[in-house]
Design a protein around this motif. Sequence first.
Motif, short mmCIF file in Angstrom:
data_model
loop_
_atom_site.label_atom_id
_atom_site.label_comp_id
_atom_site.label_asym_id
_atom_site.label_seq_id
_atom_site.Cartn_x
_atom_site.Cartn_y
_atom_site.Cartn_z
N ARG A 177 0.84 -1.19 0.00
CA ARG A 177 0.00 0.00 0.00
C ARG A 177 0.87 1.24 0.00
O ARG A 177 2.02 1.22 0.44
CB ARG A 177 -0.95 0.02 1.20
CG ARG A 177 -0.27 0.14 2.55
CD ARG A 177 -1.30 0.03 3.68
NE ARG A 177 -0.68 0.17 4.99
CZ ARG A 177 -1.33 0.04 6.14
NH1 ARG A 177 -2.64 -0.23 6.13
NH2 ARG A 177 -0.69 0.18 7.29
N GLN A 178 0.31 2.32 -0.51
CA GLN A 178 1.02 3.59 -0.55
C GLN A 178 0.06 4.73 -0.23
O GLN A 178 -0.90 4.95 -0.96
CB GLN A 178 1.68 3.82 -1.91
CG GLN A 178 2.58 5.04 -1.95
CD GLN A 178 3.46 5.07 -3.19
OE1 GLN A 178 3.13 4.46 -4.20
NE2 GLN A 178 4.57 5.77 -3.11
N ALA A 179 0.33 5.43 0.85
CA ALA A 179 -0.46 6.58 1.25
C ALA A 179 0.12 7.84 0.62
O ALA A 179 1.30 7.88 0.27
CB ALA A 179 -0.47 6.71 2.78
N PRO A 180 -0.69 8.89 0.46
CA PRO A 180 -0.19 10.13 -0.12
C PRO A 180 1.02 10.66 0.62
O PRO A 180 1.02 10.77 1.85
CB PRO A 180 -1.38 11.08 0.01
CG PRO A 180 -2.57 10.19 0.04
CD PRO A 180 -2.12 8.97 0.80
N GLY A 181 2.08 10.98 -0.11
CA GLY A 181 3.28 11.52 0.48
C GLY A 181 4.13 10.51 1.23
O GLY A 181 5.11 10.90 1.88
N LYS A 182 3.78 9.24 1.17
CA LYS A 182 4.50 8.21 1.90
C LYS A 182 5.17 7.22 0.95
O LYS A 182 4.79 7.10 -0.22
CB LYS A 182 3.54 7.43 2.82
CG LYS A 182 2.81 8.27 3.84
CD LYS A 182 3.67 8.58 5.03
CE LYS A 182 2.84 9.23 6.13
NZ LYS A 182 3.66 9.47 7.36
N GLN A 183 6.16 6.51 1.47
CA GLN A 183 6.79 5.43 0.72
C GLN A 183 5.84 4.23 0.64
O GLN A 183 5.02 4.01 1.53
CB GLN A 183 8.09 4.99 1.39
CG GLN A 183 9.20 6.02 1.37
CD GLN A 183 9.91 6.05 0.04
OE1 GLN A 183 10.20 5.01 -0.55
NE2 GLN A 183 10.18 7.25 -0.45
N ARG A 184 5.93 3.48 -0.44
CA ARG A 184 5.16 2.26 -0.54
C ARG A 184 5.66 1.26 0.51
O ARG A 184 6.87 1.10 0.70
CB ARG A 184 5.29 1.66 -1.94
CG ARG A 184 4.36 0.49 -2.20
CD ARG A 184 4.39 0.06 -3.65
NE ARG A 184 3.95 1.12 -4.54
CZ ARG A 184 3.83 1.00 -5.86
NH1 ARG A 184 4.12 -0.16 -6.44
NH2 ARG A 184 3.43 2.03 -6.59
N GLU A 185 4.74 0.61 1.20
CA GLU A 185 5.10 -0.35 2.22
C GLU A 185 4.39 -1.68 2.01
O GLU A 185 3.26 -1.73 1.53
CB GLU A 185 4.78 0.18 3.63
CG GLU A 185 3.30 0.31 3.93
CD GLU A 185 3.01 0.60 5.39
OE1 GLU A 185 3.93 0.47 6.23
OE2 GLU A 185 1.87 0.96 5.71
N GLY A 186 5.06 -2.75 2.37
CA GLY A 186 4.45 -4.05 2.30
C GLY A 186 3.45 -4.24 3.43
O GLY A 186 3.66 -3.76 4.54
N VAL A 187 2.35 -4.91 3.14
CA VAL A 187 1.32 -5.21 4.13
C VAL A 187 1.42 -6.66 4.61
O VAL A 187 1.35 -6.94 5.80
CB VAL A 187 -0.09 -4.94 3.56
CG1 VAL A 187 -1.17 -5.37 4.55
CG2 VAL A 187 -0.24 -3.46 3.21
N GLY A 188 1.59 -7.56 3.67
CA GLY A 188 1.69 -8.97 4.00
C GLY A 188 1.86 -9.80 2.75
O GLY A 188 1.84 -9.29 1.63
#
Length: 129
Positions: free
Chosen positions: A38-49
């Motif tokens: 997932r990637q939130a506005p202004g944030k780095q993409r991160e793994g969820v699972g």
Amino acid sequence: QVQLVESGGGSVQPGGSLRLSCAASGITTSAYCMYWFRQAPGKQREGVGLVYKDGRRYYIDSVKGRFTISQDNAKNTLSLQMNSLKPEDTALYYCAADAVRCGDFWLRSKYSTTDIRYWGRGTQVTVSS
């Protein structure tokens, strides 16, 4: 031709639930590690699972107990059930697949976006009052 297509995104209130789906074509999901990012506005993409090839699942701490990944290899689909949603869960959610790069290491790697082989285009999840 390989394609991953996410669906099920939308807007919900805090505490609500949402179920995302990822339909895969051109691959056999049982031969791949399948991921949610997932990637939130202004944030780095991160793994969820992810789901390993043997069916084991791994989740990042912030979603443990709230999110559940499931896989139907017969239908080549991946799902993400999200409960007790919080505003900080707001993001564009992606599914991804790779037959070689398998492991929770790739949830944290800054190279995941470029190294993991196949990606969907994402589906938007918005959690707000």
